[in-house]
Design a protein around this motif. Structure first.
Motif, PDB file in Angstrom:
ATOM      1  N   ARG A 208     -38.102  57.691 -28.427  1.00 35.35           N
ATOM      2  CA  ARG A 208     -38.422  56.930 -27.807  1.00 35.35           C
ATOM      3  C   ARG A 208     -39.039  55.482 -28.792  1.00 35.35           C
ATOM      4  N   GLY A 209     -39.859  56.315 -29.975  1.00 37.80           N
ATOM      5  CA  GLY A 209     -40.404  55.336 -30.698  1.00 37.80           C
ATOM      6  C   GLY A 209     -41.470  55.559 -29.610  1.00 37.80           C
ATOM      7  N   ASP A 210     -41.811  55.425 -28.723  1.00 35.54           N
ATOM      8  CA  ASP A 210     -43.577  55.488 -27.758  1.00 35.54           C
ATOM      9  C   ASP A 210     -44.229  55.738 -28.468  1.00 35.54           C
ATOM     10  N   LEU A 211     -44.307  56.743 -29.634  1.00 31.91           N
ATOM     11  CA  LEU A 211     -45.797  57.880 -29.752  1.00 31.91           C
ATOM     12  C   LEU A 211     -45.765  58.494 -31.736  1.00 31.91           C
ATOM     13  N   ALA A 212     -46.810  58.161 -32.002  1.00 32.38           N
ATOM     14  CA  ALA A 212     -46.798  59.038 -33.168  1.00 32.38           C
ATOM     15  C   ALA A 212     -48.072  59.082 -33.627  1.00 32.38           C
ATOM     16  N   PHE A 213     -48.043  60.029 -34.817  1.00 37.55           N
ATOM     17  CA  PHE A 213     -49.746  60.662 -35.410  1.00 37.55           C
ATOM     18  C   PHE A 213     -50.094  59.126 -35.965  1.00 37.55           C
ATOM     19  N   ARG A 214     -51.216  59.014 -35.735  1.00 32.46           N
ATOM     20  CA  ARG A 214     -52.234  57.687 -35.963  1.00 32.46           C
ATOM     21  C   ARG A 214     -53.736  57.774 -35.982  1.00 32.46           C
ATOM     22  N   SER A 215     -54.012  56.943 -37.237  1.00 32.99           N
ATOM     23  CA  SER A 215     -55.664  57.377 -37.508  1.00 32.99           C
ATOM     24  C   SER A 215     -55.965  55.797 -36.198  1.00 32.99           C
ATOM     25  N   SER A 216     -57.358  56.004 -36.560  1.00 33.26           N
ATOM     26  CA  SER A 216     -57.970  55.037 -34.858  1.00 33.26           C
ATOM     27  C   SER A 216     -57.971  53.627 -35.711  1.00 33.26           C
ATOM     28  N   GLU A 217     -57.816  52.637 -35.101  1.00 27.63           N
ATOM     29  CA  GLU A 217     -57.353  51.562 -35.472  1.00 27.63           C
ATOM     30  C   GLU A 217     -59.232  50.617 -35.270  1.00 27.63           C
ATOM     31  N   LYS A 218     -59.376  49.326 -35.902  1.00 32.54           N
ATOM     32  CA  LYS A 218     -61.000  49.231 -36.489  1.00 32.54           C
ATOM     33  C   LYS A 218     -61.521  49.094 -35.324  1.00 32.54           C
ATOM     34  N   ASP A 219     -61.387  48.950 -34.168  1.00 28.39           N
ATOM     35  CA  ASP A 219     -62.145  48.561 -33.078  1.00 28.39           C
ATOM     36  C   ASP A 219     -61.944  49.971 -32.257  1.00 28.39           C
ATOM     37  N   GLU A 220     -61.862  51.119 -32.300  1.00 30.06           N
ATOM     38  CA  GLU A 220     -61.380  52.621 -31.816  1.00 30.06           C
ATOM     39  C   GLU A 220     -63.007  53.016 -32.605  1.00 30.06           C
ATOM     40  N   CYS A 221     -62.897  53.905 -31.626  1.00 32.52           N
ATOM     41  CA  CYS A 221     -63.758  55.467 -31.471  1.00 32.52           C
ATOM     42  C   CYS A 221     -63.525  55.941 -33.150  1.00 32.52           C
ATOM     43  N   TYR A 222     -64.064  56.351 -34.242  1.00 25.59           N
ATOM     44  CA  TYR A 222     -63.137  56.969 -35.295  1.00 25.59           C
ATOM     45  C   TYR A 222     -62.790  58.468 -34.830  1.00 25.59           C
ATOM     46  N   MET A 223     -61.959  58.847 -34.986  1.00 24.97           N
ATOM     47  CA  MET A 223     -61.481  60.036 -34.479  1.00 24.97           C
ATOM     48  C   MET A 223     -60.214  60.709 -35.074  1.00 24.97           C
ATOM     49  N   LEU A 229     -53.385  60.764 -30.641  1.00 21.19           N
ATOM     50  CA  LEU A 229     -52.589  61.269 -30.263  1.00 21.19           C
ATOM     51  C   LEU A 229     -52.879  61.179 -28.635  1.00 21.19           C
ATOM     52  N   ALA A 230     -53.863  62.454 -27.863  1.00 21.59           N
ATOM     53  CA  ALA A 230     -53.534  62.742 -26.250  1.00 21.59           C
ATOM     54  C   ALA A 230     -53.871  61.025 -26.020  1.00 21.59           C
ATOM     55  N   LYS A 231     -54.701  60.445 -27.099  1.00 19.83           N
ATOM     56  CA  LYS A 231     -54.949  59.485 -26.241  1.00 19.83           C
ATOM     57  C   LYS A 231     -53.842  58.620 -25.767  1.00 19.83           C
ATOM     58  N   ASP A 232     -53.393  58.004 -26.279  1.00 14.61           N
ATOM     59  CA  ASP A 232     -51.988  57.919 -26.566  1.00 14.61           C
ATOM     60  C   ASP A 232     -51.152  58.616 -25.676  1.00 14.61           C
ATOM     61  N   LEU A 233     -50.611  59.936 -25.163  1.00 13.61           N
ATOM     62  CA  LEU A 233     -50.183  60.460 -24.327  1.00 13.61           C
ATOM     63  C   LEU A 233     -50.452  60.210 -22.714  1.00 13.61           C
ATOM     64  N   TRP A 234     -51.814  60.092 -22.917  1.00 16.14           N
ATOM     65  CA  TRP A 234     -52.450  58.969 -21.061  1.00 16.14           C
ATOM     66  C   TRP A 234     -52.750  58.204 -20.842  1.00 16.14           C
ATOM     67  N   GLU A 235     -51.875  57.355 -22.048  1.00 20.13           N
ATOM     68  CA  GLU A 235     -52.029  55.666 -21.601  1.00 20.13           C
ATOM     69  C   GLU A 235     -50.243  55.496 -21.528  1.00 20.13           C
ATOM     70  N   LEU A 236     -49.726  56.291 -21.991  1.00 23.25           N
ATOM     71  CA  LEU A 236     -48.488  56.957 -21.248  1.00 23.25           C
ATOM     72  C   LEU A 236     -48.167  57.314 -19.758  1.00 23.25           C
ATOM     73  N   GLY A 237     -49.117  57.530 -19.151  1.00 26.03           N
ATOM     74  CA  GLY A 237     -49.146  57.964 -17.865  1.00 26.03           C
ATOM     75  C   GLY A 237     -49.160  59.777 -18.206  1.00 26.03           C
TER      76      GLY A 237
END
Length: 307
Positions: A208-223, A229-237
């Motif tokens: 669906r284009g709701d999810l992809a592997f990615r690096s941390s954004e500028k204002d995120e913790c470096y992880m 990926l897990a963070k984005d899954l939780w945000e998607l519910g």
């Protein structure tokens, strides 16, 4: 190349068990200096005879190269492996089932039953993601601790603020429910996990284009990309993420044998009395922990919002 032949053998045996008509295989090969690519290319005829779509690509991106951002590089490679899935989803004659599942496998030592147990738990528990456990020598400590978090938001075992791993024996030390399930080798809901890159994932959010592997954004913790990926899954519910203690892998034969002897082979773990009962089934927590441990490096630790 020392693990490639039994690794491929285990994958193909699992495909035969599941039904070749329900499977496809995508491999990204990179930077080998031996006959790895020739072996992988040689699979084409066998998989074609089985009726399994096979996608083999090469990339010379090196996540460990000087000046390379490791997490950006790893995210690119993971997404590259998923390209055939996305291409197929855009086809008018897509061969997908209604709920396709992705299985990621790195160059780990495993048995066919390891793959099958991950898939079984994924389906049985209606999970979004399931992970193996990968181990250091003698099964002494969990390997992928940097990107794995329990439902307390903390690491699976405590790493002290000087970066030492001397408390590795006490898994899920600050989440009693998870610790109790760990003691019985039962599946455990977690915030994030990544065991030797042996995981199952629901394919639909990627399609669906709701999810992809990615690096941390500028204002995120470096992880690492498993945590984003897990963070984005939780945000998607859809944070139904499981770690499976029955599935134990490692990156070489000796370590894998030691880990399985110490932590259990699948058939031994699932035959104990707690399995095939109501105890096996996870009672899902729908919300993530409020905070998770941010650890850019092991001797720098603080807490950040989970989503």
């Amino acid at each position: 190349m020392h693990v490639i032949l039994p690794l491929l053998g285990s994958i193909i045996e699992a495909i035969r068990y599941l039904g070749p008509e329900f499977c496809a295989l995508s491999i990204v090969e990179g930077r080998s200096t031996d006959s790895t690519f020739a072996i992988l290319a040689g699979l084409k005829a066998e998989l074609a005879a089985m009726g399994v779509p096979y996608f083999l690509s090469r990339s010379f991106v090196d996540p460990k190269a000087s000046g390379e951002n490791r997490i950006i590089a790893l995210s690119y490679l993971h997404n590259l492996a998923l390209e055939p899935l996305l291409e197929e989803s855009r086809s008018r004659k897509s061969r997908f089932s209604s709920k396709p599942t992705v299985v990621f496998v790195n160059d780990v030592v495993l048995c066919p039953e390891d793959l099958l147990e991950l898939l079984h738990q994924h389906i049985l528990q209606s999970a979004t993601m399931t992970c193996a456990f990968d181990w250091n020598a003698a099964g002494a400590s969990f390997y992928d601790s940097w990107v794995s978090r329990s439902l307390s938001g903390n690491l699976f075992f405590e790493v002290t603020h000087d970066g030492k791993h001397w408390l590795a024996d006490t898994m899920f030390f600050d989440h009693p429910d998870s610790a109790a399930r760990w003691d019985q080798s039962l599946p455990i809901q977690v915030y994030s996990c990544w065991g030797g890159e042996m995981v199952t994932l629901d394919a639909v959010p990627f399609i669906r284009g709701d999810l992809a592997f990615r690096s941390s954004e500028k204002d995120e913790c470096y992880m690492g990309e498993p945590m984003t990926l897990a963070k984005d899954l939780w945000e998607l519910g859809v944070g139904k993420i499981l770690a499976i203690p029955a599935v134990n892998v490692a990156y070489d034969y000796d370590t894998a044998r030691e880990a399985k002897n110490a932590r259990g082979y699948v058939q031994k773990v699932v035959s104990h009395m707690q399995y095939n009962t109501d105890d096996e089934v996870v009672k899902w927590q729908s919300n993530p922990p409020p905070m998770v441990k941010c650890i850019p490096v092991f001797d720098r630790q603080w807490w950040v919002a989970a989503v």
